[in-house]
Write a protein that holds these residues in place. Structure first.
Motif, PDB file in Angstrom:
ATOM      1  N   ILE A  20       0.824  -1.357   0.139  1.00 40.41           N
ATOM      2  CA  ILE A  20      -0.104  -0.123  -0.144  1.00 40.41           C
ATOM      3  C   ILE A  20       0.733   1.324   0.183  1.00 40.41           C
ATOM      4  CG2 ILE A  20      -1.679   1.522   1.489  1.00 40.41           C
ATOM      5  CD1 ILE A  20      -2.906  -1.584   2.286  1.00 40.41           C
ATOM      6  N   GLU A  21       2.177   1.184   0.610  1.00 39.34           N
ATOM      7  CA  GLU A  21       2.693   2.366   0.728  1.00 39.34           C
ATOM      8  C   GLU A  21       3.577   2.594  -0.592  1.00 39.34           C
ATOM      9  OE1 GLU A  21       5.234   1.784   4.014  1.00 39.34           O
ATOM     10  OE2 GLU A  21       3.651   2.313   5.607  1.00 39.34           O
ATOM     11  N   ILE A  27      -4.641   0.508  -3.046  1.00 36.38           N
ATOM     12  CA  ILE A  27      -5.770   0.602  -1.963  1.00 36.38           C
ATOM     13  C   ILE A  27      -7.227   0.206  -2.824  1.00 36.38           C
ATOM     14  CG2 ILE A  27      -6.919   2.461  -0.518  1.00 36.38           C
ATOM     15  CD1 ILE A  27      -4.443   3.741  -0.325  1.00 36.38           C
ATOM     16  N   ALA A  28      -7.408   1.022  -3.963  1.00 36.90           N
ATOM     17  CA  ALA A  28      -8.678   0.595  -4.554  1.00 36.90           C
ATOM     18  C   ALA A  28      -8.822  -0.761  -4.810  1.00 36.90           C
ATOM     19  CB  ALA A  28      -8.809   1.482  -5.843  1.00 36.90           C
ATOM     20  N   VAL A  29      -7.900  -1.550  -5.076  1.00 32.67           N
ATOM     21  CA  VAL A  29      -7.826  -2.957  -5.378  1.00 32.67           C
ATOM     22  C   VAL A  29      -8.341  -3.815  -4.245  1.00 32.67           C
ATOM     23  CG1 VAL A  29      -6.427  -5.089  -6.061  1.00 32.67           C
ATOM     24  CG2 VAL A  29      -6.214  -2.949  -7.178  1.00 32.67           C
ATOM     25  N   PHE A  30      -7.837  -3.293  -3.135  1.00 32.93           N
ATOM     26  CA  PHE A  30      -8.157  -4.434  -1.823  1.00 32.93           C
ATOM     27  C   PHE A  30      -9.691  -3.749  -1.592  1.00 32.93           C
ATOM     28  CE2 PHE A  30      -3.515  -3.960  -0.813  1.00 32.93           C
ATOM     29  CZ  PHE A  30      -3.400  -5.320  -0.608  1.00 32.93           C
ATOM     30  N   ALA A  31     -10.080  -2.598  -1.739  1.00 29.83           N
ATOM     31  CA  ALA A  31     -11.630  -2.229  -1.485  1.00 29.83           C
ATOM     32  C   ALA A  31     -12.458  -2.817  -2.357  1.00 29.83           C
ATOM     33  CB  ALA A  31     -11.525  -0.705  -1.675  1.00 29.83           C
ATOM     34  N   GLY A  39      -5.217   0.627   6.818  1.00 35.62           N
ATOM     35  CA  GLY A  39      -5.428   1.015   8.366  1.00 35.62           C
ATOM     36  C   GLY A  39      -5.484  -0.225   9.147  1.00 35.62           C
ATOM     37  N   CYS A  40      -5.557  -1.079   8.564  1.00 33.11           N
ATOM     38  CA  CYS A  40      -5.907  -2.361   9.397  1.00 33.11           C
ATOM     39  C   CYS A  40      -4.479  -2.682  10.246  1.00 33.11           C
ATOM     40  CB  CYS A  40      -6.051  -3.567   8.654  1.00 33.11           C
ATOM     41  SG  CYS A  40      -6.150  -5.079   9.515  1.00 33.11           S
TER      42      CYS A  40
END
Length: 75
Positions: A20-21, A27-31, A39-40
């Motif tokens: 992510i960093e 981020i959009a892929v995980f979502a 943020g987990c």
């Protein structure tokens, strides 16, 4: 694809927070996969494989999507 991109590919052993960093577009892929990895508190410790297992999904489609997003981030 260049050798540089191959060396930097996201793998099953990559740590979620690091992915992510380094590649914010992931981020959009995980979502999109229904994962709340951003943020987990476990993301600094979980690999992509761990994440896929926790969400009862195959790791290969997730890796494909993450690497596609990473290429967009790096371009």
């Amino acid at each position: 694809m260049s050798i540089t991109h191959l060396a930097e590919s996201i793998t099953a052993d990559s740590i979620v927070q690091g992915v992510i960093e380094r590649h914010p577009k992931t981020i959009a892929v995980f979502a999109r996969h229904g994962m709340q990895c951003v943020g987990c508190y476990i993301s600094p410790f979980h690999t992509i494989t761990d994440c896929a297992r926790e969400h009862a999904m195959s790791v290969d489609p997730l890796l494909d999507d993450l690497n596609q997003a990473a290429l967009l981030t790096d371009a």
